[in-house]
Design a protein around this motif. Structure first.
Motif, PDB file in Angstrom:
ATOM      1  N   TYR A  50       0.850  -1.189   0.000  1.00 58.88           N
ATOM      2  CA  TYR A  50       0.000   0.000   0.000  1.00 58.88           C
ATOM      3  C   TYR A  50       0.881   1.232   0.000  1.00 58.88           C
ATOM      4  O   TYR A  50       1.972   1.239   0.576  1.00 58.88           O
ATOM      5  CB  TYR A  50      -0.890   0.015   1.244  1.00 58.88           C
ATOM      6  CG  TYR A  50      -1.976  -1.038   1.231  1.00 58.88           C
ATOM      7  CD1 TYR A  50      -3.274  -0.723   0.876  1.00 58.88           C
ATOM      8  CD2 TYR A  50      -1.681  -2.357   1.569  1.00 58.88           C
ATOM      9  CE1 TYR A  50      -4.282  -1.686   0.866  1.00 58.88           C
ATOM     10  CE2 TYR A  50      -2.676  -3.335   1.555  1.00 58.88           C
ATOM     11  CZ  TYR A  50      -3.969  -2.988   1.211  1.00 58.88           C
ATOM     12  OH  TYR A  50      -4.945  -3.950   1.198  1.00 58.88           O
TER      13      TYR A  50
ATOM     14  N   ARG B 100       0.125   3.913   1.523  1.00 61.09           N
ATOM     15  CA  ARG B 100      -0.029   4.449   2.874  1.00 61.09           C
ATOM     16  C   ARG B 100      -0.209   5.964   2.910  1.00 61.09           C
ATOM     17  O   ARG B 100       0.052   6.611   3.920  1.00 61.09           O
ATOM     18  CB  ARG B 100       1.134   4.005   3.779  1.00 61.09           C
ATOM     19  CG  ARG B 100       1.163   2.493   3.949  1.00 61.09           C
ATOM     20  CD  ARG B 100       2.097   2.023   5.039  1.00 61.09           C
ATOM     21  NE  ARG B 100       1.970   0.577   5.225  1.00 61.09           N
ATOM     22  CZ  ARG B 100       2.643  -0.124   6.113  1.00 61.09           C
ATOM     23  NH1 ARG B 100       3.493   0.496   6.917  1.00 61.09           N
ATOM     24  NH2 ARG B 100       2.464  -1.416   6.227  1.00 61.09           N
TER      25      ARG B 100
ATOM     26  N   ARG C 230      -4.126   5.109   0.674  1.00 58.73           N
ATOM     27  CA  ARG C 230      -4.612   3.792   1.042  1.00 58.73           C
ATOM     28  C   ARG C 230      -4.845   2.905  -0.175  1.00 58.73           C
ATOM     29  O   ARG C 230      -5.251   1.765  -0.073  1.00 58.73           O
ATOM     30  CB  ARG C 230      -5.877   3.921   1.896  1.00 58.73           C
ATOM     31  CG  ARG C 230      -6.381   2.608   2.505  1.00 58.73           C
ATOM     32  CD  ARG C 230      -7.461   1.955   1.647  1.00 58.73           C
ATOM     33  NE  ARG C 230      -7.398   0.511   1.722  1.00 58.73           N
ATOM     34  CZ  ARG C 230      -7.889  -0.303   0.782  1.00 58.73           C
ATOM     35  NH1 ARG C 230      -8.452   0.184  -0.275  1.00 58.73           N
ATOM     36  NH2 ARG C 230      -7.776  -1.592   0.911  1.00 58.73           N
TER      37      ARG C 230
ATOM     38  N   GLU D 130       0.000  -2.337  13.664  1.00 54.36           N
ATOM     39  CA  GLU D 130       0.508  -1.095  13.077  1.00 54.36           C
ATOM     40  C   GLU D 130       0.597  -1.207  11.559  1.00 54.36           C
ATOM     41  O   GLU D 130       0.186  -0.301  10.822  1.00 54.36           O
ATOM     42  CB  GLU D 130       1.891  -0.754  13.645  1.00 54.36           C
ATOM     43  CG  GLU D 130       1.893  -0.349  15.099  1.00 54.36           C
ATOM     44  CD  GLU D 130       1.860  -1.539  16.046  1.00 54.36           C
ATOM     45  OE1 GLU D 130       1.735  -1.319  17.266  1.00 54.36           O
ATOM     46  OE2 GLU D 130       1.933  -2.697  15.558  1.00 54.36           O
ATOM     47  N   SER D 131       1.107  -2.338  11.090  1.00 53.85           N
ATOM     48  CA  SER D 131       1.225  -2.543   9.659  1.00 53.85           C
ATOM     49  C   SER D 131      -0.147  -2.670   9.004  1.00 53.85           C
ATOM     50  O   SER D 131      -0.412  -2.082   7.955  1.00 53.85           O
ATOM     51  CB  SER D 131       2.046  -3.802   9.387  1.00 53.85           C
ATOM     52  OG  SER D 131       2.074  -4.102   8.005  1.00 53.85           O
TER      53      SER D 131
ATOM     54  N   ALA E  59      -1.939   0.745   9.049  1.00 52.06           N
ATOM     55  CA  ALA E  59      -1.282   1.690   8.141  1.00 52.06           C
ATOM     56  C   ALA E  59      -1.676   1.393   6.704  1.00 52.06           C
ATOM     57  O   ALA E  59      -1.846   2.304   5.887  1.00 52.06           O
ATOM     58  CB  ALA E  59       0.236   1.626   8.315  1.00 52.06           C
ATOM     59  N   ASP E  60      -1.821   0.101   6.384  1.00 50.97           N
ATOM     60  CA  ASP E  60      -2.266  -0.279   5.043  1.00 50.97           C
ATOM     61  C   ASP E  60      -3.665   0.240   4.764  1.00 50.97           C
ATOM     62  O   ASP E  60      -3.937   0.790   3.699  1.00 50.97           O
ATOM     63  CB  ASP E  60      -2.249  -1.800   4.890  1.00 50.97           C
ATOM     64  CG  ASP E  60      -0.849  -2.354   4.676  1.00 50.97           C
ATOM     65  OD1 ASP E  60       0.069  -1.553   4.408  1.00 50.97           O
ATOM     66  OD2 ASP E  60      -0.684  -3.583   4.778  1.00 50.97           O
TER      67      ASP E  60
ATOM     68  N   PRO F  24      -6.527   2.187   7.218  1.00 52.35           N
ATOM     69  CA  PRO F  24      -7.037   2.647   8.518  1.00 52.35           C
ATOM     70  C   PRO F  24      -8.498   2.301   8.772  1.00 52.35           C
ATOM     71  O   PRO F  24      -8.933   2.261   9.924  1.00 52.35           O
ATOM     72  CB  PRO F  24      -6.836   4.165   8.460  1.00 52.35           C
ATOM     73  CG  PRO F  24      -5.728   4.361   7.479  1.00 52.35           C
ATOM     74  CD  PRO F  24      -5.939   3.300   6.440  1.00 52.35           C
TER      75      PRO F  24
ATOM     76  N   MET G  63      -3.267   5.174  16.449  1.00 52.10           N
ATOM     77  CA  MET G  63      -3.342   5.435  15.019  1.00 52.10           C
ATOM     78  C   MET G  63      -4.677   6.033  14.590  1.00 52.10           C
ATOM     79  O   MET G  63      -4.944   6.174  13.389  1.00 52.10           O
ATOM     80  CB  MET G  63      -3.075   4.133  14.251  1.00 52.10           C
ATOM     81  CG  MET G  63      -1.700   3.543  14.534  1.00 52.10           C
ATOM     82  SD  MET G  63      -1.355   2.035  13.596  1.00 52.10           S
ATOM     83  CE  MET G  63      -1.226   2.699  11.917  1.00 52.10           C
TER      84      MET G  63
ATOM     85  N   GLU H 191      -5.024   8.408  11.658  1.00 50.36           N
ATOM     86  CA  GLU H 191      -4.878   7.888  10.296  1.00 50.36           C
ATOM     87  C   GLU H 191      -6.224   7.756   9.585  1.00 50.36           C
ATOM     88  O   GLU H 191      -6.280   7.660   8.353  1.00 50.36           O
ATOM     89  CB  GLU H 191      -4.186   6.519  10.326  1.00 50.36           C
ATOM     90  CG  GLU H 191      -2.745   6.552  10.787  1.00 50.36           C
ATOM     91  CD  GLU H 191      -1.857   7.283   9.796  1.00 50.36           C
ATOM     92  OE1 GLU H 191      -1.923   6.975   8.591  1.00 50.36           O
ATOM     93  OE2 GLU H 191      -1.110   8.181  10.232  1.00 50.36           O
TER      94      GLU H 191
ATOM     95  N   ARG I 292      -7.348   9.664   6.350  1.00 53.32           N
ATOM     96  CA  ARG I 292      -7.034   9.288   4.971  1.00 53.32           C
ATOM     97  C   ARG I 292      -8.203   8.613   4.262  1.00 53.32           C
ATOM     98  O   ARG I 292      -8.156   8.395   3.048  1.00 53.32           O
ATOM     99  CB  ARG I 292      -5.839   8.319   4.959  1.00 53.32           C
ATOM    100  CG  ARG I 292      -4.522   8.958   5.360  1.00 53.32           C
ATOM    101  CD  ARG I 292      -3.496   7.906   5.804  1.00 53.32           C
ATOM    102  NE  ARG I 292      -3.484   6.732   4.954  1.00 53.32           N
ATOM    103  CZ  ARG I 292      -2.943   5.564   5.311  1.00 53.32           C
ATOM    104  NH1 ARG I 292      -2.386   5.444   6.517  1.00 53.32           N
ATOM    105  NH2 ARG I 292      -2.970   4.533   4.496  1.00 53.32           N
TER     106      ARG I 292
END
Length: 474
Positions: free
Chosen positions: A100, A102, A105, A160-161, A164-165, A167, A195, A198, A201
């Protein structure tokens, strides 16, 4: 990775095995994945079948065209080909190993070469299990079965990963908690708190759709608490967490936030024909005008005068920002604006005119308004609660009686526009509209009138207002 015994115990729809045999004959793997596998393990109804394969999209399309009555390729850019197979809609996606950017998205589509990589990119472990078709070999590389047993929401990769990919997965975690009655893994929950920004986005439409699924869940309060506690609600529905510190004027609830959640649960308990989005939103948001209208009076008391008006305005603005359909915006804001009108009926008493106006103003939302007003009674005082219930029972009976005498759902003046123009000698125009509005108010006040009386009242109104026949109408 595999657990054959678990896979054998999972019951999948026969059509899934049929499609699996078709792909196997072509030399490819086919797996049932995601929610259908989760639901099969939970012995819930399996629907919306989701398949993944090692076949590339062009090969999938060729197989489906040979065995489906209809094929669609709208998702081909993302590796998904759909078709009507044995009368059932199916979609098959090539193994994915996406990255992604990020920022937006948007995924950078990359096809994978194995099932494990495909499952790792999915949102939660309970949705990252697969069953091979037609062999029923069970794949659970990330412990989804154990998480189902623990009733826990957890991400396959690090939270987190995963977040982040995409939200939106944070909202989805809250939604699954509400739908399944599960808790969220502490590490995952902590990542959601950190997060939450995020979520900015994500488009309003995607947030709206996910929030709608949450609010329509069997117990949306579970998910709503997660949204508020993690700070996610602050990002798209800040009016909800703003209620937490606003003590209500009767000091009978911990705070308006808790009261609002209880009203939502009360409304759900009163639903007659399944989940009702407009009723649930109105119940949740009915008091969001209180923070803006809070006033501390002498002696330490608190009032929230006109919070119904403020709440309707705030709900209308927020729902528009989330791109809710106009019909939902109008219905919810109307319900909020009217939810206080009934109070005082038992003590002050209402004229038939007031009842007519209540019914007319509520219009098509009258039945929902009945449910909302009843749900809003959360007092712990049993005597007061019983009195309010009796009052509203009597109120509904009175509405039914008046309705039996006249059609309140479509109250119209006793004279129509043509009759008004003929009587006053007016051409079409705003003065006819004013006359019509006057007669409607008179109709609400007095009920049906003989034509002679309506005509007399209209002439008197025209004289007071200086409305005279226009030459071009003569």
């Amino acid at each position: 990775m595999s657990d054959n015994s678990s896979g054998k115990e999972i019951t999948v729809p026969p059509i899934a095995d049929e499609l699996g045999r078709v792909f196997a004959d072509g030399g490819y793997e086919l797996h049932l994945v995601g929610g259908p596998v989760r639901d099969a393990v939970l012995r819930r109804t399996v629907s919306d079948l989701d398949f993944t394969t090692d076949a590339r999209p062009e090969s999938t399309e060729a197989i489906l065209r040979a065995h489906c009555s209809t094929v669609w390729t709208t998702g081909a850019d993302f590796g998904t080909i759909g078709g009507l197979f044995r009368g059932e809609q199916v979609e098959v996606t090539t193994f994915r190993a996406d990255a992604y950017d990020r920022v937006s998205r948007n995924p950078i589509v990359q096809y994978g070469d194995n099932l494990v990589d495909d499952l790792e990119r999915r949102d939660f472990t309970v949705n990252a299990m697969a069953v091979s078709l037609p062999g029923h070999e069970f794949a659970d590389p990330f412990g989804g079965l154990a998480d189902l047993a623990r009733r826990t929401i957890r991400t396959p990769a690090s939270p987190e990963s995963s977040f982040a990919d995409d939200p939106l997965r944070m909202l989805r975690a809250a939604r699954f908690a509400a739908q399944l009655g599960f808790g969220i893994d502490p590490e995952t929950l902590d990542a959601m708190r950190r997060m939450a920004p995020e979520l900015g986005r994500i488009t309003a439409e995607r947030i709206r759709d996910e929030f709608t699924k949450l609010i329509m869940a069997p117990d949306p309060v579970v998910g709503l608490r997660i949204l508020v506690d993690t700070g996610l609600a602050e990002r798209f529905l800040p009016e909800l967490p703003a209620l937490r510190m606003e003590i209500d004027e009767h000091a009978e609830h911990k705070d308006v936030y808790e009261h609002s959640l209880q009203v939502l649960r009360n409304a759900i308990a009163l639903e007659q024909e399944g989940p009702d989005l407009q009723l649930r939103l109105a119940a949740l948001l009915h008091d969001i005008g209180k923070p803006e209208t809070k006033d501390v009076v002498a002696g330490g008391g608190v009032t929230f005068h006109h919070h119904d008006v403020a709440g309707a305005r705030l709900a209308r603005r927020r729902m528009r920002e989330l791109r809710f359909p106009k019909s939902d915006v109008q219905a919810v804001s109307l319900l909020i604006s009217l939810h206080l009108r009934f109070y005082g009926y038992g003590e002050a008493g209402w004229t038939d005119s007031a009842v007519r106006r209540y019914v007319t103003d509520a219009g098509a939302q009258l039945e929902r308004l009945h449910l909302l007003v009843r749900s809003d009674c959360t007092t712990r005082n049993r005597r007061k609660a019983e009195r309010l219930r009796r009052d509203y029972d009597a109120f509904e009976d009175r509405i039914a009686r008046i309705r039996a005498e006249e059609d309140l759902r479509a109250v119209r003046p006793d004279l129509d526009g043509n009759a008004i123009m003929e009587l006053l000698g007016l051409p079409p125009g705003p003065e006819v509209g004013r006359a019509w509005a006057f007669l409607k108010e008179l109709r609400l006040e007095r009920g049906p009138m003989p034509r002679e009386e309506a005509e007399s009242e209209l002439r008197a109104w025209a004289a007071r207002e200086g409305v005279a026949p226009r030459r071009d109408a003569e």
